[in-house]
Each structure stands twice: as C-alpha cells, then as structure tokens.
Design a protein around this motif. Structure first.
Motif, PDB file in Angstrom:
ATOM      1  N   ALA A 105       0.856  -1.197   0.000  1.00  0.00           N
ATOM      2  CA  ALA A 105       0.000   0.000   0.000  1.00  0.00           C
ATOM      3  C   ALA A 105       0.886   1.239   0.000  1.00  0.00           C
ATOM      4  CB  ALA A 105      -0.927   0.003   1.205  1.00  0.00           C
ATOM      5  N   LYS A 106       0.571   2.153  -0.919  1.00  0.00           N
ATOM      6  CA  LYS A 106       1.307   3.405  -1.000  1.00  0.00           C
ATOM      7  C   LYS A 106       0.302   4.542  -1.152  1.00  0.00           C
ATOM      8  CE  LYS A 106       5.718   1.767  -2.775  1.00  0.00           C
ATOM      9  NZ  LYS A 106       5.616   0.570  -2.074  1.00  0.00           N
ATOM     10  N   PHE A 107       0.409   5.534  -0.271  1.00  0.00           N
ATOM     11  CA  PHE A 107      -0.488   6.683  -0.298  1.00  0.00           C
ATOM     12  C   PHE A 107       0.237   7.829  -0.982  1.00  0.00           C
ATOM     13  CE2 PHE A 107      -1.628   3.922   3.171  1.00  0.00           C
ATOM     14  CZ  PHE A 107      -2.980   3.736   2.926  1.00  0.00           C
ATOM     15  N   LYS A 108      -0.361   8.363  -2.033  1.00  0.00           N
ATOM     16  CA  LYS A 108       0.326   9.325  -2.895  1.00  0.00           C
ATOM     17  C   LYS A 108      -0.184  10.757  -2.756  1.00  0.00           C
ATOM     18  CE  LYS A 108       2.279   5.889  -5.369  1.00  0.00           C
ATOM     19  NZ  LYS A 108       3.651   5.722  -5.714  1.00  0.00           N
ATOM     20  N   THR A 109      -1.496  10.923  -2.636  1.00  0.00           N
ATOM     21  CA  THR A 109      -2.121  12.254  -2.604  1.00  0.00           C
ATOM     22  C   THR A 109      -3.239  12.226  -1.584  1.00  0.00           C
ATOM     23  OG1 THR A 109      -1.715  12.496  -4.986  1.00  0.00           O
ATOM     24  CG2 THR A 109      -3.309  13.995  -4.024  1.00  0.00           C
ATOM     25  N   LYS A 110      -3.342  13.289  -0.775  1.00  0.00           N
ATOM     26  CA  LYS A 110      -4.426  13.293   0.223  1.00  0.00           C
ATOM     27  C   LYS A 110      -5.776  13.498  -0.458  1.00  0.00           C
ATOM     28  CE  LYS A 110      -3.739  18.026   1.818  1.00  0.00           C
ATOM     29  NZ  LYS A 110      -3.448  18.850   2.970  1.00  0.00           N
ATOM     30  N   VAL A 111      -6.818  12.961   0.199  1.00  0.00           N
ATOM     31  CA  VAL A 111      -8.197  13.052  -0.285  1.00  0.00           C
ATOM     32  C   VAL A 111      -8.947  13.978   0.658  1.00  0.00           C
ATOM     33  CG1 VAL A 111     -10.313  11.754  -0.721  1.00  0.00           C
ATOM     34  CG2 VAL A 111      -8.089  10.758  -1.292  1.00  0.00           C
ATOM     35  N   VAL A 112      -9.607  14.986   0.073  1.00  0.00           N
ATOM     36  CA  VAL A 112     -10.282  16.016   0.858  1.00  0.00           C
ATOM     37  C   VAL A 112     -11.736  16.158   0.396  1.00  0.00           C
ATOM     38  CG1 VAL A 112      -8.122  17.260   1.297  1.00  0.00           C
ATOM     39  CG2 VAL A 112      -9.507  17.846  -0.709  1.00  0.00           C
ATOM     40  N   PRO A 113     -12.566  16.851   1.199  1.00  0.00           N
ATOM     41  CA  PRO A 113     -13.952  17.056   0.782  1.00  0.00           C
ATOM     42  C   PRO A 113     -14.023  17.675  -0.619  1.00  0.00           C
ATOM     43  CG  PRO A 113     -13.666  17.767   3.045  1.00  0.00           C
ATOM     44  CD  PRO A 113     -12.294  17.465   2.515  1.00  0.00           C
ATOM     45  N   GLY A 114     -14.965  17.164  -1.419  1.00  0.00           N
ATOM     46  CA  GLY A 114     -15.112  17.631  -2.790  1.00  0.00           C
ATOM     47  C   GLY A 114     -14.454  16.722  -3.803  1.00  0.00           C
ATOM     48  N   ASP A 115     -13.544  15.858  -3.352  1.00  0.00           N
ATOM     49  CA  ASP A 115     -12.898  14.926  -4.274  1.00  0.00           C
ATOM     50  C   ASP A 115     -13.886  13.843  -4.715  1.00  0.00           C
ATOM     51  OD1 ASP A 115     -10.441  16.185  -4.316  1.00  0.00           O
ATOM     52  OD2 ASP A 115      -9.474  14.790  -2.923  1.00  0.00           O
ATOM     53  N   VAL A 116     -13.718  13.383  -5.928  1.00  0.00           N
ATOM     54  CA  VAL A 116     -14.463  12.245  -6.450  1.00  0.00           C
ATOM     55  C   VAL A 116     -13.428  11.178  -6.773  1.00  0.00           C
ATOM     56  CG1 VAL A 116     -15.992  11.372  -8.249  1.00  0.00           C
ATOM     57  CG2 VAL A 116     -16.273  13.720  -7.405  1.00  0.00           C
ATOM     58  N   LEU A 117     -13.461  10.099  -6.021  1.00  0.00           N
ATOM     59  CA  LEU A 117     -12.490   9.025  -6.217  1.00  0.00           C
ATOM     60  C   LEU A 117     -12.999   8.018  -7.243  1.00  0.00           C
ATOM     61  CD1 LEU A 117     -11.335   8.171  -2.574  1.00  0.00           C
ATOM     62  CD2 LEU A 117     -10.186   9.590  -4.277  1.00  0.00           C
ATOM     63  N   THR A 118     -12.108   7.629  -8.132  1.00  0.00           N
ATOM     64  CA  THR A 118     -12.356   6.499  -9.017  1.00  0.00           C
ATOM     65  C   THR A 118     -11.589   5.332  -8.425  1.00  0.00           C
ATOM     66  OG1 THR A 118     -12.633   7.907 -10.950  1.00  0.00           O
ATOM     67  CG2 THR A 118     -12.104   5.583 -11.362  1.00  0.00           C
ATOM     68  N   LEU A 119     -12.298   4.260  -8.123  1.00  0.00           N
ATOM     69  CA  LEU A 119     -11.757   3.087  -7.428  1.00  0.00           C
ATOM     70  C   LEU A 119     -11.686   1.930  -8.418  1.00  0.00           C
ATOM     71  CD1 LEU A 119     -14.304   3.588  -4.555  1.00  0.00           C
ATOM     72  CD2 LEU A 119     -11.882   4.184  -4.390  1.00  0.00           C
ATOM     73  N   GLU A 120     -10.475   1.507  -8.774  1.00  0.00           N
ATOM     74  CA  GLU A 120     -10.297   0.445  -9.762  1.00  0.00           C
ATOM     75  C   GLU A 120      -9.666  -0.777  -9.107  1.00  0.00           C
ATOM     76  OE1 GLU A 120      -8.089   1.879 -13.166  1.00  0.00           O
ATOM     77  OE2 GLU A 120      -8.967   3.878 -12.936  1.00  0.00           O
ATOM     78  N   VAL A 121     -10.314  -1.928  -9.247  1.00  0.00           N
ATOM     79  CA  VAL A 121      -9.770  -3.171  -8.696  1.00  0.00           C
ATOM     80  C   VAL A 121      -9.842  -4.243  -9.766  1.00  0.00           C
ATOM     81  CG1 VAL A 121      -9.917  -4.932  -6.896  1.00  0.00           C
ATOM     82  CG2 VAL A 121     -10.518  -2.546  -6.376  1.00  0.00           C
ATOM     83  N   GLU A 122      -8.686  -4.856 -10.016  1.00  0.00           N
ATOM     84  CA  GLU A 122      -8.597  -5.974 -10.965  1.00  0.00           C
ATOM     85  C   GLU A 122      -8.182  -7.219 -10.194  1.00  0.00           C
ATOM     86  OE1 GLU A 122      -5.984  -7.333 -14.877  1.00  0.00           O
ATOM     87  OE2 GLU A 122      -5.700  -5.351 -14.009  1.00  0.00           O
ATOM     88  N   ILE A 123      -8.930  -8.293 -10.362  1.00  0.00           N
ATOM     89  CA  ILE A 123      -8.581  -9.553  -9.704  1.00  0.00           C
ATOM     90  C   ILE A 123      -7.461 -10.192 -10.520  1.00  0.00           C
ATOM     91  CG2 ILE A 123      -9.444 -11.780  -8.873  1.00  0.00           C
ATOM     92  CD1 ILE A 123     -10.799  -9.164  -7.654  1.00  0.00           C
ATOM     93  N   ILE A 124      -6.271 -10.289  -9.915  1.00  0.00           N
ATOM     94  CA  ILE A 124      -5.109 -10.778 -10.670  1.00  0.00           C
ATOM     95  C   ILE A 124      -4.782 -12.244 -10.387  1.00  0.00           C
ATOM     96  CG2 ILE A 124      -4.080  -8.507 -11.016  1.00  0.00           C
ATOM     97  CD1 ILE A 124      -2.182  -9.085  -8.671  1.00  0.00           C
ATOM     98  N   ARG A 125      -5.325 -12.770  -9.277  1.00  0.00           N
ATOM     99  CA  ARG A 125      -5.072 -14.177  -8.964  1.00  0.00           C
ATOM    100  C   ARG A 125      -6.211 -14.695  -8.109  1.00  0.00           C
ATOM    101  NH1 ARG A 125       0.611 -13.885  -8.095  1.00  0.00           N
ATOM    102  NH2 ARG A 125       0.002 -12.777  -6.246  1.00  0.00           N
ATOM    103  N   GLU A 126      -6.574 -15.946  -8.352  1.00  0.00           N
ATOM    104  CA  GLU A 126      -7.643 -16.558  -7.570  1.00  0.00           C
ATOM    105  C   GLU A 126      -7.428 -18.068  -7.533  1.00  0.00           C
ATOM    106  OE1 GLU A 126     -12.511 -16.285  -7.338  1.00  0.00           O
ATOM    107  OE2 GLU A 126     -11.481 -15.579  -9.130  1.00  0.00           O
ATOM    108  N   LYS A 127      -7.495 -18.621  -6.323  1.00  0.00           N
ATOM    109  CA  LYS A 127      -7.387 -20.071  -6.161  1.00  0.00           C
ATOM    110  C   LYS A 127      -8.362 -20.464  -5.068  1.00  0.00           C
ATOM    111  CE  LYS A 127      -4.296 -23.908  -5.584  1.00  0.00           C
ATOM    112  NZ  LYS A 127      -2.951 -24.410  -5.614  1.00  0.00           N
ATOM    113  N   GLY A 128      -9.402 -21.166  -5.457  1.00  0.00           N
ATOM    114  CA  GLY A 128     -10.443 -21.522  -4.499  1.00  0.00           C
ATOM    115  C   GLY A 128     -11.081 -20.264  -3.950  1.00  0.00           C
ATOM    116  N   PRO A 129     -11.232 -20.187  -2.618  1.00  0.00           N
ATOM    117  CA  PRO A 129     -11.890 -19.028  -2.025  1.00  0.00           C
ATOM    118  C   PRO A 129     -10.956 -17.834  -1.776  1.00  0.00           C
ATOM    119  CG  PRO A 129     -11.401 -20.611  -0.329  1.00  0.00           C
ATOM    120  CD  PRO A 129     -10.968 -21.231  -1.643  1.00  0.00           C
TER     121      PRO A 129
END
Length: 142
Positions: A92-116
C-alpha cells in the motif's frame, strides 16, 4: 455494467456510514470493477480527522477499494450471497491526500484466484487523475 448504491447493497453487506462506494461504473464479474466515491464534507470521519484540515483516512481509501473488489468477486454466480473478507494488504502506498469535494475512481482488478482466496490489484485516483493510493489486497470468500 453499471450499478447504483441500492444494487451495490444487494451484493455486499456494507451499509451507511460504512458503505464507501456510491456507484459501480464498470463491472466484469470475477475480473474487474470500477467504482466512484463522492467525498463530502459531511462524512463522519472528518469530524476528527482532522477538525482544521479534513483528510480522508488512508485506511478508509483502502476499505473503499476493498468494497469495490468485493463487488467484482461477489458478482460471480458461484459467490452470490457470500461475503468477501480481508486476508491482507501488500504494497500500500499513499500518494495524494483526499479532501472534501474529491471524487475518487476506485479500480480493482482480480489478478489471482485459487479456491476461495484471491488477490486484487487496486488503484484510487481523484477527479484530476492523480493517484491517491495503490495496493494489492488479499481476500477470502466465505
């Protein structure tokens, strides 16, 4: 595929004030999800973090990404009605602070999966395209 807040709540168990994804803009079940979080001054956490300079806590940015990833993984037919749990957070790396008024785009790609168990690669960006956080997250479906 796009989802409203109500449709998100049909997939994951989170509710206000802990539901941290407003909409899903893109969804490929089991592969990828892209969500949005409109950060307002009225978020409960801003009262104490920090009163004179409101900043969204990094752990809540990670949680918003995890909820987005949970939508992706729990949208798979075989996972409907289940819950996705955190198994770990790597790099985890935090790059820029998030403040009121920001609209975050949240992108998650599943890169590996084995069973559950699986791993998602996650990135959040603000409305200016600046990365706010990156991480790899391990999840377990139960």
């Amino acid at each position: 595929m796009q989802l409203t807040t109500k449709e998100i709540m049909e997939i994951i168990p989170h509710r206000h004030p802990f539901l941290l994804v407003d909409t899903i803009e893109e969804l490929e079940p089991g592969v990828k999800a892209v969500g949005k979080k409109c950060v307002t001054y009225h978020e409960n956490f801003f009262a104490g973090h920090f009163p004179n300079e409101p900043v969204m806590p990094g752990v809540l940015q990670i949680e918003a990404l995890a909820q987005t990833g949970a939508v992706a993984i729990l949208s798979k037919e075989e996972n409907k009605g289940k819950t996705a749990y955190f198994g770990g957070i790597q790099s985890a790396k935090f790059k820029t602070k998030v403040v009121p008024g920001d609209v975050l785009t949240l992108e998650v790609e599943i890169i590996r999966e084995k069973g559950p168990v699986g791993i998602g690669k996650a990135v959040a960006k603000n409305q200016h395209g600046k990365v706010t956080v990156t991480a790899e997250m391990t999840f377990m479906v139960g």
